[in-house]
Write an enzyme that holds these catalytic residues in place. Structure first.
Site, short mmCIF file in Angstrom:
data_model
loop_
_atom_site.label_atom_id
_atom_site.label_comp_id
_atom_site.label_asym_id
_atom_site.label_seq_id
_atom_site.Cartn_x
_atom_site.Cartn_y
_atom_site.Cartn_z
N HIS A 102 0.82 -1.20 0.00
CA HIS A 102 0.00 0.00 0.00
C HIS A 102 0.86 1.26 0.00
CE1 HIS A 102 0.10 -1.57 4.27
NE2 HIS A 102 0.75 -0.43 4.41
N GLU A 153 -3.49 3.68 1.90
CA GLU A 153 -3.77 3.84 3.32
C GLU A 153 -3.84 5.33 3.61
OE1 GLU A 153 -1.79 3.18 7.74
OE2 GLU A 153 -1.01 2.03 6.04
N HIS A 171 2.10 11.76 -8.85
CA HIS A 171 0.70 11.37 -8.97
C HIS A 171 0.53 9.87 -8.75
CE1 HIS A 171 2.28 10.79 -13.15
NE2 HIS A 171 1.59 9.66 -13.06
N GLU A 219 -3.71 10.16 -12.33
CA GLU A 219 -3.73 10.01 -13.78
C GLU A 219 -4.67 8.85 -14.11
OE1 GLU A 219 -0.73 9.25 -17.60
OE2 GLU A 219 -0.05 8.81 -15.56
#
Length: 342
Positions: A102, A153, A171, A219
């Site tokens: 994560h 998270e 991004h 994106e």
């Protein structure tokens, strides 16, 4: 073994700029030589370097008159190994069973962000917890269960409603079947679209960019259906050569390909330095052995900021490191992580 990155593989990217006026943008792809079909996350690295720094080694980097680079790297996933000595610890990283677990970052309004991610981006709320004694809450969201999918998270610290994202974070990327349709949905929910749908420069893939409520950019990438839509995390770095060397050695990644995009031009006064802000936190990666992982990172020039060992109270073994640019990664024991989910 080089191949086109499939839609089932998420990616992590690093990018940086030099002070040169002309820049070029290239993409370097990494993947597992032993198990390329496994759903594991990919690193995208990007930097801008002078022409004298351009290298040709295994990447076969195209030389152009501009100097901006963007690189994609993928952790190697393989079967667990047996004993490893100090001499072959770097080779062991290539055989370790690794998967990106994560991305961790801070938000100013947890409920508002969850609403945007679920209603606009199509994620599912996997779990949520409140830790009042430490004055924070967090939530895990994604497109599939945490034991097999890359997730986000979100952390909310009591009383903090805004964070500085900085210039270093780039991004997140999400693979979607119809970018235009998702953009229209986001508009109806009063989301912020920063780039309308259209083909990426130098290619045919349709993309768009949107901001979440805290300003983190996403994106949207048009691809065929995939079980792993969360497909990219992009960060800025100051020296692509150095980053590639570190992630290949310390993280056991392998190079797939480089894509050159000379039409991307820009000027930067940062000279390879970026403000990381206080919003983005780290990436967590699973490993079979946090102790060997820490040794490999030290041998590769990384810095261990949390020595390997169990966390107090839950006994999950982790180690935390910084790459040469100061980006943080936490390695988590695979078995302990699954026990934590139970």
């Amino acid at each position: 073994m080089a191949f086109q990155v499939s839609s089932a593989q998420p990616c992590f990217s690093l990018r940086a700029f030099s002070s040169y006026t002309n820049n070029y943008k290239a993409r370097v792809y990494y993947a597992s030589a032993e198990n390329p079909s496994r759903r594991i996350a990919l690193f995208q690295l990007g930097t801008a370097i002078s022409q004298s720094q351009l290298f040709d080694a295994n990447a076969k980097l195209l030389r152009t008159e501009t100097n901006k680079l963007e690189t994609f790297m993928l952790p190697v996933a393989a079967e667990p190994t047996t004993s490893v000595t100090a001499e072959n610890v770097l080779e062991w990283t290539k055989r370790d069973n690794r998967r990106m677990l994560h991305a961790v970052y801070r938000v100013g309004n947890l409920d508002k962000t969850i609403k945007f991610y679920t209603e606009c981006l199509g994620m599912k709320l996997l779990r949520k917890r409140d830790i009042p004694e430490e004055r924070y809450s967090n939530a895990f969201l994604g497109y599939g269960p945490e034991d097999s999918n890359f997730t986000v998270e979100l952390t909310y610290n009591y009383g903090v409603d805004k964070y500085d994202i900085g210039t270093g974070f780039g991004h997140f990327g999400i693979a979607v079947e119809d970018v235009a349709k998702m953009v229209e949905l986001i508009k109806t929910k009063r989301g912020k679209v920063t780039q309308e749908p259209g083909p990426v420069k130098g290619g045919n893939t349709v993309i768009a960019f949107v901001d979440d409520p805290d300003g983190y950019k996403f994106e949207l990438i048009e691809r065929r259906p995939t079980s792993e839509p969360l497909c990219q995390v992009m960060l800025q770095v100051g020296d692509l050569d150095r980053s590639i060397d570190f992630y290949r050695k310390g993280f056991g990644m392998e190079l797939l390909r480089i894509r050159d995009n000379p039409e991307y031009r820009c000027t930067s006064s940062h000279h390879g330095e970026y403000d990381k802000g206080n919003g983005y936190g780290q990436i967590a990666i699973g490993t079979n052995d946090v102790y060997k992982t820490a040794e490999a990172i030290k041998l590769s020039g990384g810095k261990i900021i949390r020595e390997p060992g169990p966390l107090p109270g839950i006994n999950t073994k982790i180690t935390v490191c910084l790459d040469p640019d100061g980006w943080k990664t936490a390695f988590v024991d695979n078995i302990d992580f699954l026990k934590e989910l139970e």
